[in-house]
Enzyme design. Structure first.
Site, PDB file in Angstrom:
ATOM      1  N   ASP A  67       6.340 -14.771  15.012  1.00 24.45           N
ATOM      2  CA  ASP A  67       7.692 -15.169  14.629  1.00 24.45           C
ATOM      3  C   ASP A  67       8.020 -16.440  15.406  1.00 24.45           C
ATOM      4  O   ASP A  67       7.718 -16.541  16.595  1.00 24.45           O
ATOM      5  CB  ASP A  67       8.706 -14.065  14.931  1.00 24.45           C
ATOM      6  N   ASP A  95       9.802 -30.138  10.466  1.00 22.81           N
ATOM      7  CA  ASP A  95       8.914 -31.205  10.954  1.00 22.81           C
ATOM      8  C   ASP A  95       9.493 -32.624  10.804  1.00 22.81           C
ATOM      9  O   ASP A  95       9.305 -33.447  11.704  1.00 22.81           O
ATOM     10  CB  ASP A  95       7.546 -31.135  10.270  1.00 22.81           C
TER      11      ASP A  95
HETATM   12  P1  IMP Z   1       8.284 -18.398  10.726  1.00 19.79           P
HETATM   13  O1  IMP Z   1       8.580 -17.383  11.783  1.00 19.79           O
HETATM   14  O2  IMP Z   1       6.891 -18.941  10.812  1.00 19.79           O
HETATM   15  O3  IMP Z   1       8.640 -17.906   9.354  1.00 19.79           O
HETATM   16  O4  IMP Z   1       9.199 -19.660  10.985  1.00 19.79           O
HETATM   17  C1  IMP Z   1      10.596 -19.569  11.094  1.00 19.79           C
HETATM   18  C2  IMP Z   1      11.237 -20.880  10.744  1.00 19.79           C
HETATM   19  O5  IMP Z   1      10.769 -21.922  11.617  1.00 19.79           O
HETATM   20  C3  IMP Z   1      11.003 -21.379   9.323  1.00 19.79           C
HETATM   21  O6  IMP Z   1      12.231 -21.896   8.866  1.00 19.79           O
HETATM   22  C4  IMP Z   1      10.017 -22.502   9.462  1.00 19.79           C
HETATM   23  O7  IMP Z   1      10.249 -23.489   8.497  1.00 19.79           O
HETATM   24  C5  IMP Z   1      10.304 -23.026  10.854  1.00 19.79           C
HETATM   25  N1  IMP Z   1       9.049 -23.468  11.449  1.00 19.79           N
HETATM   26  C6  IMP Z   1       8.072 -22.683  11.957  1.00 19.79           C
HETATM   27  N2  IMP Z   1       7.053 -23.426  12.410  1.00 19.79           N
HETATM   28  C7  IMP Z   1       7.395 -24.720  12.171  1.00 19.79           C
HETATM   29  C8  IMP Z   1       6.726 -25.954  12.399  1.00 19.79           C
HETATM   30  O8  IMP Z   1       5.599 -26.028  12.907  1.00 19.79           O
HETATM   31  N3  IMP Z   1       7.390 -27.055  12.011  1.00 19.79           N
HETATM   32  C9  IMP Z   1       8.611 -27.024  11.438  1.00 19.79           C
HETATM   33  N4  IMP Z   1       9.267 -25.904  11.180  1.00 19.79           N
HETATM   34  C10 IMP Z   1       8.663 -24.741  11.555  1.00 19.79           C
END
Ligand code: IMP
Length: 202
Positions: free
Chosen positions: A71, A161
């Site tokens: 997460d 990003d």
């Molecule tokens: P998740 O836990 O991987 O689903 O990420 C949660 C949130 O963080 C989502 O809105 C993703 O778009 C954002 N997020 C996770 N990793 C990255 C990254 O490496 N770059 C940009 N946004 C990220």
């Protein structure tokens, strides 16, 4: 040598590919669906660690297999660590990344005008990985430090990003650097490599 099967509590092919590359040839990663879990996995915790533990425990209880979950959240200093655990849904349930970025820039401008901590745009992505192996729980965290740009740049990457400038990248956003370069410094890469080192030491 037979590959060791391990379930990743994710349906995201990009994440599964990245984890497979990092874990290497000794492991075969199955998605949640490949392990027979096709329903949405609950994610209702108050912290990143709670959520990754909740997702990994769900898979373990359903399948009894070794598994891991991640997460990720973005922590912005001037916003007191927000959006944090609410990163994916910052602008609403739609998980619309463009709306999320707009809300982030708006909230930071508002905080700056209010003079909370002027000019501080420092932020970090944090990933919490929970591994359940042989029924035992282990946590691996990874962080990518940086700052939030005032406007979007770049077409690569995903999520936030285009406005995240990682430290040490000459002011480029994470959407402007090659994917391999980002994976080498990213929060998710760091936490998965820490887990891989642990698994390979067993
Ligand atoms: P998740 O836990 O991987 O689903 O990420 C949660 C949130 O963080 C989502 O809105 C993703 O778009 C954002 N997020 C996770 N990793 C990255 C990254 O490496 N770059 C940009 N946004 C990220």
């Amino acid at each position: 040598m037979e590959k060791r099967k391990i379930v990743f509590a994710s349906a995201n092919p990009g994440k599964i590919r990245e984890a497979s590359e990092i874990l290497g040839d000794g492991f075969e990663i199955l998605s949640a669906a490949e392990a027979g879990v096709t329903e949405d996995i609950p994610e209702t915790g108050n912290t990143l660690r709670d959520n990754s533990l909740q997702k990994a425990s769900y898979i373990y209880e359903k399948t009894g297999m070794d598994c891991f979950a991640d997460d990720t959240g973005l922590e912005v200093d001037i916003l007191g660590g927000a959006p944090g655990v609410h990163t994916a849904r910052y602008a609403g349930e739609g998980k619309d990344f463009n709306a999320n970025i707009s809300k982030l820039l708006f909230e930071m401008e508002r905080a700056e005008k209010a003079g909370v901590t002027p000019m501080n745009r420092k932020a970090r992505f944090r990933t919490s990985v929970t591994l359940i192996i042989g029924g035992e729980v282990h946590f691996f965290d990874g962080v990518m430090e940086g700052e939030i740009a005032r406007e979007r740049s770049g077409n690569g990457g995903f999520g936030y990003d285009p406005v995240f400038i990682p430290d040490g990248c000459d002011g480029l956003t994470a959407a402007e650097i090659p994917e391999e370069e980002k994976n080498a410094i990213s929060h998710r890469g760091k936490s998965l490599r820490a887990m891989a080192a642990f698994l390979n030491s067993l």
